[in-house]
Scaffold this active site. Sequence first.
Site: not given
Length: 538
Positions: A111, A181, A469, A472
């Site tokens: 999350g 992720g 990136y 981010y």
Amino acid sequence: MERTIFNMRFLLLIFLAPSVWPASSSSAHEKFLQCFSSRIQPSNPVSEVILTKNSSDYSSVLRSSIRNYRFLNTSIVKPQFIITPFDESHIQAAIVCAKEYGMQIRVRSGGHDYEGLSFESYQEFVLVDLAKLSSIIVDIENETAWIGAGASIGELYYKIADKSKVHGFPAGSCPTVGVGGHFSGGGFGTIFRKYGLAADNVIDAQIVDANGRILDRESMGEDLFWAIRGGGAASFGVIFSWKLRLVSVPPTVTVFNIKRTLEQGASNLLQKWQSIGDKFHEDLFLHAAIEVVTSSSNGNKTIGVSFVSLFLGRAEELLPVMQDSFPELGLMRENCSEMSWIQSILYFGGFSPRDSLDVLLSRTAQFKGFFKGKSDYVKEPISETGLEGLYRRLLEEEASMLILTPYGGRMSEISDSEIPFPHRSGNIFKIQYLITWDVEEETERHLKWMRRLYAYMAPYVSNSPRAAYLNYRDLDLGRNNNGNTSFAKASVWGLKYFKNNFKRLVQVKTATDPSNFFRNEQSIPVLPSWRQRKMNLK
């Protein structure tokens, strides 16, 4: 069979409760429920695997790992169903049924997605929450580990430390981040200058593709295996397990944190750091964090810079290295703390090294609130004039921070096309911009400030493209139109994240998911025809 029929009827009773969905969509929802419940084994009650908006646990599960309060707004589309799979067959059922009845899939591991794309959508969707797929099997003899995609980085570190004091893994420092992720976007941490990214150390994976097939590295092929290690797995399928190559760490490591304000010469130290941070030996990680602090001399707001380090060795080995290369910092033995590598994980995770390792098993984030992040890559030291302008802008927002992460070492040795993550040789450091706030009504003001700061930094960072990136994630860079877009439009953000690797990612996406089932606001696009593929990829 009787249990399956009962489960279907139970869910339909929930589904048919009044005022839950519009009548126009109720048929598709009912059929999805029937499809899903008919495809899972009776050993798992359907009500434990799928939650509807009427389920008592729906809201708590949905909110359980939302870290950024920007995405708790009631106007955001919520999932029609939340699937909490116990095994991969539940993922298969979710994909097959969602595809058949025209529903999107979003996949959540921890999350932490900076833009909330793992748990929100622009149209009705099914959320697959992988939290229960968190098993970890560590094989110290072969120096490998299999880890479920719903596990956290902290859980991984805990399991490794339970088996060995001299093994680790080069992932991030926030223990609540989900590995799903993190690995698929690259994943860096305090030992990445020695061992590369987390994704560089993935040696196998298991994925459910758009056709509901379970594939491993051998059966998916090297192109897809390349794409999911740094290219964002959400564009290609649902990864439910990763195989990792563990790395060696010494019995003792050393950390330090030296803080200076502008009045104490912080800017001069930062200028020096820019020229040497990427050139240190790969055993030394020294990053710089810039933030607004209160001056101890006069109580005014000023800029503080923290130089925080991990050295893979003892303090007596570190001190001469720092004296030779960065004497201006004034590092002394009393500034250094020796500890085990797993204790350094606690240290960089915001805990005391003396805390119990059990804190790594907590899924409760240390920070939950409103925030916005961005990223940049820097190839030449930022000038003194550039830094002065940066400081002035930071002083406008007291809750802002920049984290400067040094590159070099192993990162400069790995080819920029080895995996989709391309930011390798030539980058001296990466910048993460962060701002936090407490009140929803202030959101737009803080977002505008962040965008002004980002615009100001343009002359001092990489260009053509201005790199970013993926982990981010930043929707300011561009977004797909309802998940569908052209190669040219997606290139605006795709080249920033992936540079020349974006073209290969599009080829892999088109070959493996031609219907673009797995899509979001920044998913890899599909090209419409072989003729256009050849034209666009020239």
